[in-house]
Design a protein around this motif. Structure first.
Motif, PDB file in Angstrom:
ATOM      1  N   VAL A 187       0.850  -1.187   0.000  1.00  0.00           N
ATOM      2  CA  VAL A 187       0.000   0.000   0.000  1.00  0.00           C
ATOM      3  C   VAL A 187       0.890   1.242   0.000  1.00  0.00           C
ATOM      4  O   VAL A 187       1.717   1.439   0.893  1.00  0.00           O
ATOM      5  CB  VAL A 187      -0.915   0.013   1.243  1.00  0.00           C
ATOM      6  CG1 VAL A 187      -1.765   1.284   1.266  1.00  0.00           C
ATOM      7  CG2 VAL A 187      -1.803  -1.235   1.247  1.00  0.00           C
ATOM      8  N   GLU A 188       0.713   2.069  -1.003  1.00  0.00           N
ATOM      9  CA  GLU A 188       1.503   3.303  -1.114  1.00  0.00           C
ATOM     10  C   GLU A 188       0.865   4.399  -0.270  1.00  0.00           C
ATOM     11  O   GLU A 188      -0.352   4.562  -0.250  1.00  0.00           O
ATOM     12  CB  GLU A 188       1.562   3.744  -2.575  1.00  0.00           C
ATOM     13  CG  GLU A 188       2.394   4.988  -2.821  1.00  0.00           C
ATOM     14  CD  GLU A 188       2.465   5.340  -4.292  1.00  0.00           C
ATOM     15  OE1 GLU A 188       2.144   6.497  -4.640  1.00  0.00           O
ATOM     16  OE2 GLU A 188       2.819   4.447  -5.102  1.00  0.00           O
ATOM     17  N   ALA A 189       1.694   5.125   0.467  1.00  0.00           N
ATOM     18  CA  ALA A 189       1.196   6.219   1.305  1.00  0.00           C
ATOM     19  C   ALA A 189       2.217   7.344   1.304  1.00  0.00           C
ATOM     20  O   ALA A 189       3.424   7.112   1.206  1.00  0.00           O
ATOM     21  CB  ALA A 189       0.947   5.744   2.724  1.00  0.00           C
ATOM     22  N   GLN A 195       7.096  12.425   1.399  1.00  0.00           N
ATOM     23  CA  GLN A 195       7.866  11.241   1.036  1.00  0.00           C
ATOM     24  C   GLN A 195       6.927  10.054   0.831  1.00  0.00           C
ATOM     25  O   GLN A 195       6.084   9.762   1.687  1.00  0.00           O
ATOM     26  CB  GLN A 195       8.873  10.917   2.130  1.00  0.00           C
ATOM     27  CG  GLN A 195       9.673   9.638   1.918  1.00  0.00           C
ATOM     28  CD  GLN A 195      10.645   9.749   0.758  1.00  0.00           C
ATOM     29  OE1 GLN A 195      11.320  10.771   0.604  1.00  0.00           O
ATOM     30  NE2 GLN A 195      10.701   8.712  -0.053  1.00  0.00           N
ATOM     31  N   VAL A 196       7.058   9.389  -0.303  1.00  0.00           N
ATOM     32  CA  VAL A 196       6.228   8.216  -0.567  1.00  0.00           C
ATOM     33  C   VAL A 196       6.830   7.010   0.144  1.00  0.00           C
ATOM     34  O   VAL A 196       8.024   6.726   0.038  1.00  0.00           O
ATOM     35  CB  VAL A 196       6.131   7.937  -2.075  1.00  0.00           C
ATOM     36  CG1 VAL A 196       5.365   6.636  -2.331  1.00  0.00           C
ATOM     37  CG2 VAL A 196       5.442   9.088  -2.783  1.00  0.00           C
ATOM     38  N   ARG A 197       5.982   6.312   0.888  1.00  0.00           N
ATOM     39  CA  ARG A 197       6.406   5.117   1.610  1.00  0.00           C
ATOM     40  C   ARG A 197       5.432   3.980   1.298  1.00  0.00           C
ATOM     41  O   ARG A 197       4.370   4.202   0.705  1.00  0.00           O
ATOM     42  CB  ARG A 197       6.471   5.390   3.116  1.00  0.00           C
ATOM     43  CG  ARG A 197       7.400   6.557   3.470  1.00  0.00           C
ATOM     44  CD  ARG A 197       7.508   6.768   4.963  1.00  0.00           C
ATOM     45  NE  ARG A 197       8.289   7.945   5.300  1.00  0.00           N
ATOM     46  CZ  ARG A 197       9.612   7.989   5.368  1.00  0.00           C
ATOM     47  NH1 ARG A 197      10.316   6.902   5.127  1.00  0.00           N
ATOM     48  NH2 ARG A 197      10.230   9.109   5.676  1.00  0.00           N
ATOM     49  N   TYR A 198       5.802   2.783   1.705  1.00  0.00           N
ATOM     50  CA  TYR A 198       5.002   1.611   1.352  1.00  0.00           C
ATOM     51  C   TYR A 198       4.767   0.729   2.569  1.00  0.00           C
ATOM     52  O   TYR A 198       5.695   0.407   3.312  1.00  0.00           O
ATOM     53  CB  TYR A 198       5.704   0.795   0.259  1.00  0.00           C
ATOM     54  CG  TYR A 198       5.953   1.589  -0.998  1.00  0.00           C
ATOM     55  CD1 TYR A 198       4.986   1.671  -1.998  1.00  0.00           C
ATOM     56  CD2 TYR A 198       7.146   2.277  -1.168  1.00  0.00           C
ATOM     57  CE1 TYR A 198       5.215   2.411  -3.149  1.00  0.00           C
ATOM     58  CE2 TYR A 198       7.384   3.028  -2.315  1.00  0.00           C
ATOM     59  CZ  TYR A 198       6.415   3.089  -3.297  1.00  0.00           C
ATOM     60  OH  TYR A 198       6.635   3.834  -4.430  1.00  0.00           O
ATOM     61  N   TRP A 199       3.501   0.374   2.777  1.00  0.00           N
ATOM     62  CA  TRP A 199       3.131  -0.585   3.803  1.00  0.00           C
ATOM     63  C   TRP A 199       3.048  -1.973   3.171  1.00  0.00           C
ATOM     64  O   TRP A 199       2.408  -2.156   2.132  1.00  0.00           O
ATOM     65  CB  TRP A 199       1.763  -0.261   4.404  1.00  0.00           C
ATOM     66  CG  TRP A 199       1.752   0.905   5.343  1.00  0.00           C
ATOM     67  CD1 TRP A 199       1.395   2.187   5.050  1.00  0.00           C
ATOM     68  CD2 TRP A 199       2.105   0.884   6.727  1.00  0.00           C
ATOM     69  NE1 TRP A 199       1.500   2.978   6.177  1.00  0.00           N
ATOM     70  CE2 TRP A 199       1.935   2.208   7.228  1.00  0.00           C
ATOM     71  CE3 TRP A 199       2.539  -0.120   7.604  1.00  0.00           C
ATOM     72  CZ2 TRP A 199       2.186   2.539   8.554  1.00  0.00           C
ATOM     73  CZ3 TRP A 199       2.793   0.214   8.926  1.00  0.00           C
ATOM     74  CH2 TRP A 199       2.618   1.538   9.390  1.00  0.00           C
ATOM     75  N   ILE A 200       3.719  -2.950   3.794  1.00  0.00           N
ATOM     76  CA  ILE A 200       3.551  -4.325   3.344  1.00  0.00           C
ATOM     77  C   ILE A 200       2.137  -4.773   3.686  1.00  0.00           C
ATOM     78  O   ILE A 200       1.665  -4.597   4.810  1.00  0.00           O
ATOM     79  CB  ILE A 200       4.578  -5.254   4.022  1.00  0.00           C
ATOM     80  CG1 ILE A 200       6.002  -4.850   3.637  1.00  0.00           C
ATOM     81  CG2 ILE A 200       4.307  -6.716   3.678  1.00  0.00           C
ATOM     82  CD1 ILE A 200       6.298  -5.011   2.167  1.00  0.00           C
ATOM     83  N   ALA A 201       1.438  -5.346   2.704  1.00  0.00           N
ATOM     84  CA  ALA A 201       0.052  -5.753   2.910  1.00  0.00           C
ATOM     85  C   ALA A 201      -0.022  -7.030   3.738  1.00  0.00           C
ATOM     86  O   ALA A 201       0.977  -7.714   3.971  1.00  0.00           O
ATOM     87  CB  ALA A 201      -0.629  -5.959   1.560  1.00  0.00           C
TER      88      ALA A 201
END
Length: 249
Positions: A187-189, A195-201
């Motif tokens: 999930v991109e946030a 700053q674009v960061r990513y949550w592992i689903a």
């Protein structure tokens, strides 16, 4: 018997306390766990810095590392304790099928695979368990009879317990690992600084939960016990690869 207890939910996790309380009634225990939640750490070791250990008022030792670090330290004897086996848990949430690849709970048990008795990883079916005492009793019962268990060296027991009163548990199933579908996309946030960061689903749903699997047992309100080992060789593929290489040469 001397038991080294660890987990991946962290040294302050209620499941760890419940497990230590139950096992201390049948053995001498040493508790060494990560200083914070390290779920999903798998079998990683910390090699880029030294580790620090802190003794809490509970008598538990917190380490600023992974579950594998904790058991690696604890099984070495440097704390004046030489364990006969490792018990890891009680994890908040099940470790079924492909979960064992990523699980810090299972990894902590795996790090104890060379000890005298089979290591045990124990998890609750709920991510917000209400019955840690039931899973703790299951662990206690298994440990009480572990000396009579005849298994191949380096075997780990992966145990999943329904989160319910003990009278509602139907029994115990010896199971194989099921399989999950692929996880959802990360999930991109965007954080407040742009700053674009990513949550592992989250993990994917069960794709193989047929009778005989750990998924099926837990769904049916049975304790699931799956024997695991570290030999990941796919023996059935060796001849096929040999034939393929002959064709390719």
């Amino acid at each position: 018997m001397k038991i080294l207890i660890s987990n991946d939910d962290g040294v302050h996790a209620p499941g760890l306390a419940a497990l230590a309380k139950a096992l201390s009634e049948v053995a001498e225990v040493l508790v060494i766990a990560p200083d914070r939640n390290r779920s999903g750490a798998s079998n990683s070791l910390t090699l880029d810095r030294p580790l620090e250990a802190f003794m809490h008022e509970s008598g538990f030792i917190g380490v600023n590392g992974t579950p594998t670090d904790c058991v690696h330290l604890g099984s070495s004897g440097i704390f004046g304790f030489e364990p006969d086996l490792v018990v890891s848990g009680i994890n908040a949430g099940p470790n079924l099928g492909d979960d064992v690849i990523y699980s810090g709970t299972v990894a902590a048990a795996m790090e104890g695979r060379h000890l005298r008795y089979p290591a045990i990883a124990i998890s609750s079916s709920s991510f917000h368990p209400q019955h840690y005492d039931v899973a703790a009793q299951v662990a206690k019962d298994l440990v009480a009879n572990i000396q009579q268990l005849n298994l191949a060296p380096r075997t780990v027991l992966n145990v999943n317990v329904p989160d319910c009163p003990s009278e509602d548990i139907k029994g115990i199933h010896i199971t194989r690992l099921g399989h999950r579908s692929a996880a959802d996309k990360p999930v991109e946030a965007e954080d407040p600084r742009g700053q674009v960061r990513y949550w592992i689903a989250g993990a994917g749903p069960a794709a193989d939960k047929e009778p005989g699997t750990d998924f099926f047992a837990l769904d049916e309100q049975y304790v699931s016990i799956t024997p695991l080992h570290t030999d990941m060789t796919q023996y059935s593929g060796m001849d096929n690869i040999g034939e393929w290489l002959e064709i390719s040469s």
